[in-house]
Write a protein that holds these residues in place. Structure first.
Motif, short mmCIF file in Angstrom:
data_model
loop_
_atom_site.label_atom_id
_atom_site.label_comp_id
_atom_site.label_asym_id
_atom_site.label_seq_id
_atom_site.Cartn_x
_atom_site.Cartn_y
_atom_site.Cartn_z
N ASP A 160 1.12 61.66 53.36
CA ASP A 160 1.19 62.70 54.39
C ASP A 160 0.20 63.79 54.02
O ASP A 160 0.01 64.08 52.83
CB ASP A 160 2.61 63.27 54.47
CG ASP A 160 2.83 64.09 55.73
OD1 ASP A 160 2.26 65.20 55.82
OD2 ASP A 160 3.56 63.63 56.62
N ASP A 195 2.46 59.02 57.34
CA ASP A 195 2.29 59.83 58.54
C ASP A 195 1.30 59.14 59.49
O ASP A 195 0.37 58.46 59.04
CB ASP A 195 1.77 61.21 58.15
CG ASP A 195 1.81 62.20 59.30
OD1 ASP A 195 2.50 61.93 60.30
OD2 ASP A 195 1.15 63.25 59.21
N ILE A 251 5.81 57.37 60.04
CA ILE A 251 6.66 58.52 60.34
C ILE A 251 5.80 59.61 60.98
O ILE A 251 4.65 59.81 60.60
CB ILE A 251 7.38 59.03 59.06
CG1 ILE A 251 8.42 60.09 59.40
CG2 ILE A 251 6.38 59.53 58.02
CD1 ILE A 251 9.44 60.32 58.30
N VAL A 274 5.61 68.58 53.10
CA VAL A 274 6.32 67.42 53.65
C VAL A 274 6.50 66.36 52.57
O VAL A 274 7.57 65.77 52.43
CB VAL A 274 5.55 66.84 54.86
CG1 VAL A 274 6.20 65.53 55.32
CG2 VAL A 274 5.53 67.84 56.01
N SER A 287 5.82 63.46 63.65
CA SER A 287 6.58 64.60 64.18
C SER A 287 6.88 64.45 65.66
O SER A 287 7.81 65.07 66.18
CB SER A 287 5.78 65.90 63.97
OG SER A 287 5.55 66.13 62.61
N LYS A 332 10.08 62.55 62.07
CA LYS A 332 10.33 63.34 60.88
C LYS A 332 11.63 64.15 60.94
O LYS A 332 12.07 64.68 59.91
CB LYS A 332 9.15 64.28 60.61
CG LYS A 332 7.91 63.55 60.11
CD LYS A 332 6.78 64.51 59.80
CE LYS A 332 5.56 63.76 59.29
NZ LYS A 332 4.41 64.66 59.03
N MET A 360 10.08 64.93 51.20
CA MET A 360 10.43 63.51 51.22
C MET A 360 10.77 63.01 49.83
O MET A 360 11.73 62.26 49.62
CB MET A 360 9.28 62.69 51.81
CG MET A 360 9.10 62.87 53.30
SD MET A 360 7.83 61.75 53.92
CE MET A 360 7.76 62.26 55.63
#
Length: 218
Positions: A10, A56, A83, A15, A85, A106, A19
């Protein structure tokens, strides 16, 4: 109980830290490495050799979908869990086509994130049926196009525009050469890219040369 080796990719450090914290107390999941973009992930994989990459979708330098495609090609034993947003049907479809085993938002809870990683590690896909169906439909369109005559669905005007794109003309120069408005020239270029399934003018230029779509110079 075997340990799941996880890599987090990511472009936001906060972030990644969040995680990593979500997995720290799990005995069966070990975060073996991190990366800030797809290119960095590809460079670090030989060192970390993860079982799963939590990645991401949108990142600078190399995004998650492009990286997923490369990873699945080079390391087919590694599963990629995307993953993001924002919910995005196109990104989901592109992720499936790239070989991702799952797609998450997310804002999922910690419990859902842990469950998703374990599901993918066990060999299950974490994708909604409609996303898979869209990917299959898109693949069929691509396959059908690959069997058609190159450039066959372009209009005569679009062929003229493509020839000028291949010769390095800008939209303004195309407009002047064909007596069009610059906006019309730009629209023609957009339609050409869409019909050929390309994303850049440079790709269109290469396509025109490879498939001999350039008329002889006057």
């Amino acid at each position: 109980m075997s340990t799941i080796h996880l890599m987090i990719v990511d472009d936001h450090e906060v972030v990644r830290l969040g995680m990593r914290a979500a997995f720290e107390l799990e005995a069966d999941i070990s975060v073996v490495g991190e990366a800030s973009n797809g290119a960095e992930a590809l460079a670090k994989i030989p060192t970390f050799m993860p079982d799963i990459i939590l990645m991401d979708v949108r990142m600078e330098k190399m995004g998650g979908i492009e990286a997923c495609r490369e990873i699945r090609s080079l390391y087919p034993q590694i599963s990629v869990l995307m993953i993001t947003s924002y919910p995005d049907d196109e990104a989901v479809t592109a992720s499936v086509l790239a070989g991702a085993r799952g797609y998450l938002l997310k804002n999922v809870s910690r419990a859902e994130l842990l469950k998703a990683v374990r599901q993918v590690a066990s060999g299950q896909a974490l994708l909604k049926p409609e996303a898979t169906q869209k990917a299959i439909s898109k693949m069929m369109i691509i396959t059908n196009k690959s069997h058609s005559v190159p450039g066959d669905d372009l209009t005569e005007r679009e062929r003229e525009v493509l020839a000028l794109v291949a010769r390095g003309y800008t939209n303004k120069q195309i407009a002047e050469a064909l007596y069009l408005s610059e906006k019309t020239a730009r629209n023609h270029v957009s339609h050409i890219l869409e019909k050929l399934g390309l994303s850049r003018r440079s790709e269109a230029a290469v396509y025109a040369v490879e498939h001999k779509l350039l008329p002889p110079r006057q």
